[in-house]
Scaffold this motif. Structure first.
Motif, PDB file in Angstrom:
ATOM      1  N   TRP A  84     -58.947  -9.390 -68.980  1.00 36.83           N
ATOM      2  CA  TRP A  84     -59.646  -8.873 -67.812  1.00 36.83           C
ATOM      3  C   TRP A  84     -58.687  -8.232 -66.813  1.00 36.83           C
ATOM      4  O   TRP A  84     -59.107  -7.494 -65.930  1.00 36.83           O
ATOM      5  CB  TRP A  84     -60.465  -9.984 -67.137  1.00 36.83           C
ATOM      6  N   GLY A  85     -57.398  -8.510 -66.947  1.00 34.82           N
ATOM      7  CA  GLY A  85     -56.396  -7.902 -66.077  1.00 34.82           C
ATOM      8  C   GLY A  85     -56.361  -8.548 -64.710  1.00 34.82           C
ATOM      9  O   GLY A  85     -57.169  -9.408 -64.376  1.00 34.82           O
ATOM     10  N   ASP A  86     -55.394  -8.102 -63.921  1.00 34.98           N
ATOM     11  CA  ASP A  86     -55.236  -8.671 -62.586  1.00 34.98           C
ATOM     12  C   ASP A  86     -55.355  -7.627 -61.480  1.00 34.98           C
ATOM     13  O   ASP A  86     -54.993  -7.877 -60.344  1.00 34.98           O
ATOM     14  CB  ASP A  86     -53.919  -9.439 -62.477  1.00 34.98           C
ATOM     15  N   ASP A  87     -55.897  -6.452 -61.813  1.00 31.56           N
ATOM     16  CA  ASP A  87     -56.079  -5.425 -60.793  1.00 31.56           C
ATOM     17  C   ASP A  87     -57.274  -5.726 -59.897  1.00 31.56           C
ATOM     18  O   ASP A  87     -57.410  -5.160 -58.817  1.00 31.56           O
ATOM     19  CB  ASP A  87     -56.200  -4.024 -61.419  1.00 31.56           C
ATOM     20  N   ILE A  88     -58.151  -6.623 -60.342  1.00 29.80           N
ATOM     21  CA  ILE A  88     -59.294  -7.074 -59.548  1.00 29.80           C
ATOM     22  C   ILE A  88     -59.142  -8.574 -59.357  1.00 29.80           C
ATOM     23  O   ILE A  88     -58.770  -9.294 -60.294  1.00 29.80           O
ATOM     24  CB  ILE A  88     -60.629  -6.754 -60.267  1.00 29.80           C
ATOM     25  N   ASP A  89     -59.433  -9.056 -58.165  1.00 28.78           N
ATOM     26  CA  ASP A  89     -59.400 -10.491 -57.896  1.00 28.78           C
ATOM     27  C   ASP A  89     -60.720 -11.092 -58.379  1.00 28.78           C
ATOM     28  O   ASP A  89     -61.694 -11.158 -57.632  1.00 28.78           O
ATOM     29  CB  ASP A  89     -59.177 -10.734 -56.393  1.00 28.78           C
ATOM     30  N   TRP A  90     -60.749 -11.492 -59.642  1.00 33.70           N
ATOM     31  CA  TRP A  90     -61.972 -11.994 -60.263  1.00 33.70           C
ATOM     32  C   TRP A  90     -62.455 -13.269 -59.583  1.00 33.70           C
ATOM     33  O   TRP A  90     -63.666 -13.494 -59.475  1.00 33.70           O
ATOM     34  CB  TRP A  90     -61.762 -12.205 -61.762  1.00 33.70           C
TER      35      TRP A  90
END
Length: 171
Positions: A14-20
């Motif tokens: 999911w990556g870390d570019d968005i603060d899920w």
């Protein structure tokens, strides 16, 4: 704002570019504002941001559907049990016992494809699916007929509006 307590696991895909984590908490707060039975921090939800392979296996095992899907919800309580638990916790907040509502699992690939098809950002679509999943855990079920589907969609639309997100069912 009061919302269920979320235990969140985010797959690295999911990556870390968005603060899920923040996205999920904001979605839960907006959902609880529109579905008061979810406005209870004693209610616990496990939320997993998974990959398509994981959700495919779950969908096959639990729903006998041999394909990945965007979101799965695994409620632990009936609608009546959720309402009763919330009423009991509201009546005596000092003694509110933790209540496991259930699990929600989102699939990255399916979510990303659907977001692209809808011409919305992945974060927007994921927010909608978290709200959708929470409503299922609260006992709402759009598969029970048109009236329930319309009621569930209305709650989703109002919750998303609280976050500045356009209605997903107008397309």
């Amino acid at each position: 704002m009061t919302a269920p307590t979320l235990e969140i696991d985010v797959s690295p895909e999911w990556g870390d570019d968005i603060d899920w984590d923040m996205l999920a908490h904001r979605a839960a707060e907006a959902c609880a504002a529109e579905a008061q039975e979810l406005a209870d921090p004693a209610m616990l939800v496990s939320l997993v941001f998974a990959d398509d392979e994981e959700i495919h296996a779950l969908n096959k095992q639990w729903r006998a559907k041999d394909k990945p899907t965007n979101v799965l919800s695994f409620p632990m309580l009936s609608r009546e049990e959720v309402l009763r638990a919330h009423a009991n916790n509201t009546a005596d907040e000092s003694e509110a016992a933790p209540i496991m509502l259930g699990d929600i699992v989102l699939a990255l690939g399916v979510c990303a494809r659907e977001a692209e098809e809808k011409s919305v950002a992945l974060a927007v679509h994921a927010t909608h699916l978290v709200i959708h999943g929470l409503l299922h855990l609260a006992g709402h079920d759009h598969e029970l007929g048109d009236a329930e589907a319309e009621a569930m969609e209305a709650i989703e639309t109002r919750a998303l509006a609280r976050l500045g997100i356009a209605a997903p069912y107008m397309n």
